[in-house]
Design an enzyme around this catalytic site. Structure first.
Site, PDB file in Angstrom:
ATOM      1  CG  PHE A 119      -2.429   5.327  -3.822  1.00 45.14           C
ATOM      2  CD1 PHE A 119      -2.404   4.925  -2.494  1.00 45.14           C
ATOM      3  CD2 PHE A 119      -1.824   4.520  -4.771  1.00 45.14           C
ATOM      4  CE1 PHE A 119      -1.788   3.735  -2.106  1.00 45.14           C
ATOM      5  CE2 PHE A 119      -1.201   3.333  -4.406  1.00 45.14           C
ATOM      6  CZ  PHE A 119      -1.189   2.940  -3.077  1.00 45.14           C
TER       7      PHE A 119
ATOM      8  CG  ASN B  76      -2.488  -0.261  -7.701  1.00 47.99           C
ATOM      9  OD1 ASN B  76      -2.805  -1.156  -6.918  1.00 47.99           O
ATOM     10  ND2 ASN B  76      -1.642   0.699  -7.369  1.00 47.99           N
ATOM     11  N   PRO B  77      -6.396  -1.295  -7.854  1.00 47.56           N
ATOM     12  CG  PRO B  77      -7.797  -3.133  -7.450  1.00 47.56           C
ATOM     13  CD  PRO B  77      -6.522  -2.729  -8.161  1.00 47.56           C
TER      14      PRO B  77
END
Length: 288
Positions: A96, A195-196
């Site tokens: 990510f 920060n899921p």
């Protein structure tokens, strides 16, 4: 590009024009970063040394980068790095890409432990390790345990911690949330931060093509209302935090009220923090 001698200026001008024709977002910025990555020059030096000829190897690297960027691949994957706060972290496809708004999460997390000496930090869903490494860099007395369910991302996070010189204070565990966190840390952690994945499932199809087509869905999909992981984190983190310990989590801008309700069940002093664009972005609280 032909057999002629290509200078930095020639390559920059050609790449910008090509990206403009192909409809690439931010064509000049993309061209500058790709040329910088190919030559080793900073973005400022790209202009300062505009008459420097490119080597054959640099031209080949640039051609490959231009082709990948024009196909829609995110610039960060092509160059392999992202600026985040005061550090530069490396990324690769499958990891990510850190966003500027996540810097607000780090601000909130650091504020929660501002008065804590040698804070013990537990981070879930670390991805590239940008949050863990930023905290360790800005708080040289902090010890950070980070977790990541993706083996590839966990490997990149470890490499980033070592490269940034904080590998002795940032440990990365491959597991789901806190499943393999050291049991002796229960009840003694000063800060849990994450920060899921938080994009509501129904919103995924509307994401930009370069996000939906290249970034890992595992790091994006937050369930029907975007709060599946937020609720799990809030409940699980309570067992790891010391009394008064801080909790900070990033959320989708549309999920503020729902996130507040999920966090208020476990914490006090709960509030929402907005990002620089004024969007609800982070929920923080403290364990009673």
């Amino acid at each position: 590009m032909g057999a002629r001698i290509w200078t930095v200026r020639d390559a920059l001008g050609w790449t910008v024009a090509y990206f403009e024709r192909e409809g690439v977002e931010a064509p000049r910025r993309s061209a500058e970063w790709l040329l910088s990555a190919a030559t080793g020059l900073s973005r400022v030096e790209v202009y300062a040394y505009h008459d420097r000829p490119l080597t054959d190897e640099e031209r080949a690297t640039l051609r490959d980068g231009v082709k990948r960027r024009a196909s829609g691949e995110p610039l960060q994957y092509v160059t392999g790095e992202v600026c985040f706060r005061h550090i530069v972290v490396q990324v690769e496809p499958g990891v990510f890409i850190p966003r500027p708004e996540t810097e607000v999460l780090v601000d909130a997390a650091l504020e929660l432990v501002r008065d804590v000496r040698a804070p013990l930090v537990l981070e879930a869903c670390t991805g590239s390790g940008c949050i863990a490494c930023a905290i360790a860099t800005e708080r040289p007395d902090a010890l950070v345990v980070a977790t990541e369910i993706s083996p590839g991302s966990a490997s990149v996070a470890r490499a980033n911690a070592e490269r940034l010189g904080v590998g002795d204070r940032v440990s990365v565990l491959e597991c789901d949330l806190f499943a393999d966190a050291p049991a002796h840390l229960r009840g003694s952690v000063d800060l849990v931060v994450s920060n899921p994945p938080y994009i509501p499932s129904g919103d995924l199809p509307s994401l930009p093509a370069e996000v939906l087509g290249f970034e890992p869905h595992l790091a994006l999909d937050g369930g029907p209302d975007g709060l599946d992981l937020v609720r799990r984190l809030a409940a699980d983190a309570a067992a790891w935090l010391a009394p008064g310990g801080g909790f900070a989590v990033e959320i989708d801008e549309t999920c503020g009220s729902g996130a507040l309700a999920g966090v208020e069940e476990w914490y006090q002093e709960v509030r929402v923090i907005r990002d620089l664009a004024g969007r609800e972005r982070v929920v923080v609280g403290r364990k009673a």
